[in-house]
Scaffold this motif. Structure first.
Motif, PDB file in Angstrom:
ATOM      1  N   GLU A   1       0.840  -1.196   0.000  1.00 36.41           N
ATOM      2  CA  GLU A   1       0.000   0.000   0.000  1.00 36.41           C
ATOM      3  C   GLU A   1       0.875   1.247   0.000  1.00 36.41           C
ATOM      4  O   GLU A   1       1.991   1.246   0.504  1.00 36.41           O
ATOM      5  CB  GLU A   1      -0.943   0.004   1.198  1.00 36.41           C
ATOM      6  N   SER A   2       0.347   2.277  -0.557  1.00 35.80           N
ATOM      7  CA  SER A   2       1.090   3.527  -0.630  1.00 35.80           C
ATOM      8  C   SER A   2       0.950   4.295   0.685  1.00 35.80           C
ATOM      9  O   SER A   2       0.143   3.953   1.547  1.00 35.80           O
ATOM     10  CB  SER A   2       0.574   4.378  -1.785  1.00 35.80           C
ATOM     11  N   GLU A   3       1.727   5.334   0.806  1.00 34.24           N
ATOM     12  CA  GLU A   3       1.656   6.202   1.995  1.00 34.24           C
ATOM     13  C   GLU A   3       0.267   6.829   2.097  1.00 34.24           C
ATOM     14  O   GLU A   3      -0.277   6.975   3.189  1.00 34.24           O
ATOM     15  CB  GLU A   3       2.726   7.283   1.909  1.00 34.24           C
ATOM     16  N   MET A   4      -0.315   7.166   0.952  1.00 41.74           N
ATOM     17  CA  MET A   4      -1.646   7.766   0.955  1.00 41.74           C
ATOM     18  C   MET A   4      -2.689   6.758   1.454  1.00 41.74           C
ATOM     19  O   MET A   4      -3.598   7.129   2.205  1.00 41.74           O
ATOM     20  CB  MET A   4      -2.011   8.236  -0.447  1.00 41.74           C
ATOM     21  N   ASP A   5      -2.551   5.501   1.061  1.00 41.84           N
ATOM     22  CA  ASP A   5      -3.472   4.469   1.546  1.00 41.84           C
ATOM     23  C   ASP A   5      -3.350   4.309   3.052  1.00 41.84           C
ATOM     24  O   ASP A   5      -4.341   4.161   3.755  1.00 41.84           O
ATOM     25  CB  ASP A   5      -3.194   3.123   0.877  1.00 41.84           C
TER      26      ASP A   5
END
Length: 57
Positions: free
Chosen positions: A21-25
């Motif tokens: 998962e990304s940092e935004m997720d």
């Protein structure tokens, strides 16, 4: 039921980010955890206030 909601918040907060998962997720997942925690806290406070007003405590 309240215990299940608290467990859900804990799982949202501590979910492993190794799943790609990304940092935004991760931020959005933690934000959702905060929102659910605040809603639970407000509901508990509302119940306590209602019981206080009706002198059931």
């Amino acid at each position: 039921m309240l215990g299940d909601l608290i467990e859900l918040i804990a799982r949202l907060w501590q979910a492993d980010s190794s799943l790609g998962e990304s940092e935004m997720d991760r931020r959005s997942r933690r934000f959702l955890g905060w929102i659910v925690a605040v809603i639970i806290a407000l509901l508990v406070l509302a119940v306590i206030a209602l019981l206080w007003e009706t002198r059931e405590i």
